[in-house]
Design a protein around this motif. Structure first.
Motif, PDB file in Angstrom:
ATOM      1  N   PHE A 133     -13.140 -51.574  76.757  1.00 52.04           N
ATOM      2  CA  PHE A 133     -12.436 -52.518  76.553  1.00 52.04           C
ATOM      3  C   PHE A 133     -12.440 -53.513  77.668  1.00 52.04           C
ATOM      4  N   ILE A 134     -12.495 -52.880  78.993  1.00 52.92           N
ATOM      5  CA  ILE A 134     -12.585 -53.902  80.251  1.00 52.92           C
ATOM      6  C   ILE A 134     -13.928 -54.446  80.164  1.00 52.92           C
ATOM      7  N   TRP A 135     -15.026 -53.645  79.984  1.00 56.51           N
ATOM      8  CA  TRP A 135     -16.380 -54.199  80.183  1.00 56.51           C
ATOM      9  C   TRP A 135     -16.494 -55.477  79.068  1.00 56.51           C
ATOM     10  N   ASP A 136     -16.045 -55.246  78.051  1.00 53.43           N
ATOM     11  CA  ASP A 136     -15.966 -56.267  76.989  1.00 53.43           C
ATOM     12  C   ASP A 136     -15.418 -57.519  77.359  1.00 53.43           C
ATOM     13  N   ALA A 137     -13.981 -57.237  78.026  1.00 51.24           N
ATOM     14  CA  ALA A 137     -13.354 -58.223  78.331  1.00 51.24           C
ATOM     15  C   ALA A 137     -13.905 -58.907  79.570  1.00 51.24           C
ATOM     16  N   TRP A 138     -14.728 -58.331  80.327  1.00 47.70           N
ATOM     17  CA  TRP A 138     -15.376 -59.056  81.527  1.00 47.70           C
ATOM     18  C   TRP A 138     -16.611 -59.881  80.956  1.00 47.70           C
ATOM     19  N   ASN A 139     -17.252 -59.298  80.005  1.00 47.95           N
ATOM     20  CA  ASN A 139     -18.194 -60.118  79.317  1.00 47.95           C
ATOM     21  C   ASN A 139     -18.050 -61.349  78.847  1.00 47.95           C
ATOM     22  N   SER A 140     -16.317 -61.327  78.263  1.00 48.49           N
ATOM     23  CA  SER A 140     -15.783 -62.438  77.674  1.00 48.49           C
ATOM     24  C   SER A 140     -15.127 -63.366  78.676  1.00 48.49           C
ATOM     25  N   SER A 141     -15.301 -63.089  79.945  1.00 48.00           N
ATOM     26  CA  SER A 141     -14.497 -63.790  80.949  1.00 48.00           C
ATOM     27  C   SER A 141     -13.065 -63.624  80.568  1.00 48.00           C
ATOM     28  N   ARG A 142     -12.274 -62.526  80.144  1.00 45.02           N
ATOM     29  CA  ARG A 142     -10.747 -62.471  80.014  1.00 45.02           C
ATOM     30  C   ARG A 142     -10.192 -61.771  81.079  1.00 45.02           C
ATOM     31  N   LEU A 143     -10.091 -62.512  82.203  1.00 50.35           N
ATOM     32  CA  LEU A 143      -9.532 -61.710  83.309  1.00 50.35           C
ATOM     33  C   LEU A 143      -7.946 -61.127  82.975  1.00 50.35           C
ATOM     34  N   PRO A 144      -7.136 -61.967  82.436  1.00 48.63           N
ATOM     35  CA  PRO A 144      -5.825 -61.405  82.273  1.00 48.63           C
ATOM     36  C   PRO A 144      -5.781 -60.095  81.388  1.00 48.63           C
ATOM     37  N   ASP A 145      -6.687 -59.838  80.476  1.00 49.46           N
ATOM     38  CA  ASP A 145      -6.762 -58.883  79.707  1.00 49.46           C
ATOM     39  C   ASP A 145      -7.308 -57.814  80.570  1.00 49.46           C
ATOM     40  N   ILE A 146      -8.276 -57.842  81.487  1.00 50.21           N
ATOM     41  CA  ILE A 146      -8.715 -56.806  82.488  1.00 50.21           C
ATOM     42  C   ILE A 146      -7.502 -56.369  83.291  1.00 50.21           C
ATOM     43  N   ILE A 147      -6.788 -57.267  83.703  1.00 52.76           N
ATOM     44  CA  ILE A 147      -5.524 -56.936  84.564  1.00 52.76           C
ATOM     45  C   ILE A 147      -4.532 -55.976  83.634  1.00 52.76           C
ATOM     46  N   VAL A 148      -4.254 -56.264  82.460  1.00 57.34           N
ATOM     47  CA  VAL A 148      -3.358 -55.661  81.722  1.00 57.34           C
ATOM     48  C   VAL A 148      -3.978 -54.168  81.500  1.00 57.34           C
ATOM     49  N   ALA A 149      -5.285 -54.246  81.204  1.00 57.86           N
ATOM     50  CA  ALA A 149      -5.796 -52.736  80.994  1.00 57.86           C
ATOM     51  C   ALA A 149      -5.913 -51.967  82.327  1.00 57.86           C
ATOM     52  N   LEU A 150      -5.956 -52.588  83.377  1.00 57.26           N
ATOM     53  CA  LEU A 150      -5.873 -52.020  84.673  1.00 57.26           C
ATOM     54  C   LEU A 150      -4.567 -51.147  84.846  1.00 57.26           C
ATOM     55  N   ALA A 151      -3.452 -52.071  84.435  1.00 58.78           N
ATOM     56  CA  ALA A 151      -2.056 -51.566  84.193  1.00 58.78           C
ATOM     57  C   ALA A 151      -1.809 -50.367  83.660  1.00 58.78           C
ATOM     58  N   TYR A 152      -2.515 -50.269  82.384  1.00 58.81           N
ATOM     59  CA  TYR A 152      -2.446 -49.226  81.563  1.00 58.81           C
ATOM     60  C   TYR A 152      -3.009 -48.118  82.144  1.00 58.81           C
ATOM     61  N   ILE A 153      -4.415 -48.254  82.644  1.00 63.06           N
ATOM     62  CA  ILE A 153      -5.007 -47.135  83.367  1.00 63.06           C
ATOM     63  C   ILE A 153      -4.005 -46.582  84.451  1.00 63.06           C
ATOM     64  N   GLY A 154      -3.623 -47.307  85.221  1.00 67.04           N
ATOM     65  CA  GLY A 154      -2.956 -46.836  86.466  1.00 67.04           C
ATOM     66  C   GLY A 154      -1.683 -45.957  85.869  1.00 67.04           C
ATOM     67  N   VAL A 155      -0.890 -46.684  84.877  1.00 67.55           N
ATOM     68  CA  VAL A 155       0.428 -45.712  84.487  1.00 67.55           C
ATOM     69  C   VAL A 155      -0.316 -44.546  83.799  1.00 67.55           C
ATOM     70  N   THR A 156      -1.150 -44.467  82.997  1.00 66.88           N
ATOM     71  CA  THR A 156      -1.528 -43.336  82.396  1.00 66.88           C
ATOM     72  C   THR A 156      -1.984 -42.322  83.291  1.00 66.88           C
ATOM     73  N   GLY A 157      -2.655 -42.628  84.473  1.00 67.18           N
ATOM     74  CA  GLY A 157      -3.196 -41.848  85.319  1.00 67.18           C
ATOM     75  C   GLY A 157      -2.065 -41.265  86.157  1.00 67.18           C
ATOM     76  N   PHE A 158      -0.943 -41.982  86.348  1.00 65.81           N
ATOM     77  CA  PHE A 158       0.353 -41.389  86.906  1.00 65.81           C
ATOM     78  C   PHE A 158       0.808 -40.473  86.070  1.00 65.81           C
ATOM     79  N   CYS A 159       1.043 -40.698  84.895  1.00 63.25           N
ATOM     80  CA  CYS A 159       1.624 -39.950  83.992  1.00 63.25           C
ATOM     81  C   CYS A 159       1.099 -38.255  83.857  1.00 63.25           C
TER      82      CYS A 159
END
Length: 296
Positions: A251-277
């Motif tokens: 999803f992050i790679w696809d969002a980068w190819n589509s220039s959707r930076l806000p989607d990437i930032i939200v996905a990074l937040a999901y990744i960080g919270v999941t890793g913490f859990c």
């Protein structure tokens, strides 16, 4: 007053506690201390909340300029609101919420990390218990563990010819090294008294492994597992960027190819919270198994 009369008076003056009084006392002892719990929650939640608020303010100020390369938090909220508010939507095979994508990635992590945990503990116990195994295998382990996770991906794709087992192999080969090393250290640090007890009781190798080795080395094992689960989560996100699928990495790679930076930032937040859990989950299991002797 006679002795009998005095005894009767003492019994009447100090009667035995009835069952209701005893039950009330036990219930009072078990009563939940709400102020103390609220205080602990406030101590745990307020400092990180304040730090996050400060970071968001600084981010908003730094990225509010029209020439800024990254979107501010207000723009992320506006453009990625659906991803934030509706993490479980499902509009088709490739159009699903971030929560479903995280669950797909977690499924792969569970399989790959589970295999790494079993094999890693077994090999670590062998290396820690046998001097010859340590001399033969430890140099190999030290060399292989320095290979970056994504460097294994082309080799795994060539071997398995499928993206899913290739991703599982990358997770496995990334997570196994800290488990092996920490288990070996824990086994080598088993007190000699424990080994003497095993000799006196004439425990065979399997009984020694289950009754002596695993409990004694458990704090070291769970330290390796905590490191391994973090590396597994890093590896799957990176592997999915190249192998595709519906995971959070793709999803992050696809969002980068589509220039959707806000989607990437939200996905990074999901990744960080999941890793913490994930880290907290392994730490909690380790605290229960080792009775609080592992690092929190």
């Amino acid at each position: 007053m006679s002795i009998q009369t005095f005894e009767d008076t003492k019994v009447k003056a100090f009667p035995a506690k009835p069952a209701e009084v005893i039950a009330f006392t036990a219930k009072a002892r078990r009563r939940i201390d709400v102020p103390a719990i609220a205080g602990r929650l406030a101590t745990a939640l307020i400092p990180p909340a304040v730090v996050i608020a400060i970071l968001l303010i600084v981010w908003q100020i730094a990225c509010s300029s029209p020439t800024a390369s990254l979107p501010p938090p207000s723009q992320v909220w506006d453009e990625a609101y659906d991803l934030i508010a509706h993490p479980f939507f499902d509009n088709g095979p490739q159009d699903i919420g971030l929560a479903w994508r995280v669950l797909v990635s977690l499924q792969r992590v569970a399989i790959g990390f589970g295999m790494a945990a079993v094999v890693g503990v077994a090999l670590g116990a062998l290396v820690g218990q046998s001097v010859w195994a340590m001399r033969g295998l430890d140099p190999v382990f030290q060399i292989l563990r320095t290979v970056p996770p994504l460097a294994w991906l082309p080799l795994s794709l060539a071997a398995f010819r499928d993206s899913n087992p290739s991703a599982l192999f990358v997770i496995f080969i990334t997570a196994i090294w800290p488990v092996i090393i920490n288990t070996a250290v824990g086994v080598r640090n088993i007190p000699e008294d424990y080994r003497n007890v095993a000799r006196i009781l004439r425990l065979n190798q399997l009984e020694f492994f289950i009754k002596i080795m695993l409990p004694a080395a458990a704090p070291y094992i769970f330290t390796g597992l905590r490191i391994g689960i973090g590396l597994s989560w890093l590896a799957i996100v990176a592997a999915e960027m190249l192998t595709g699928g519906v995971g959070i990495g793709f999803f992050i790679w696809d969002a980068w190819n589509s220039s959707r930076l806000p989607d990437i930032i939200v996905a990074l937040a999901y990744i960080g919270v999941t890793g913490f859990c994930l880290d907290r989950l392994v730490a909690a299991v380790g605290a229960v198994v080792t009775r609080g002797t592992t690092a929190k």
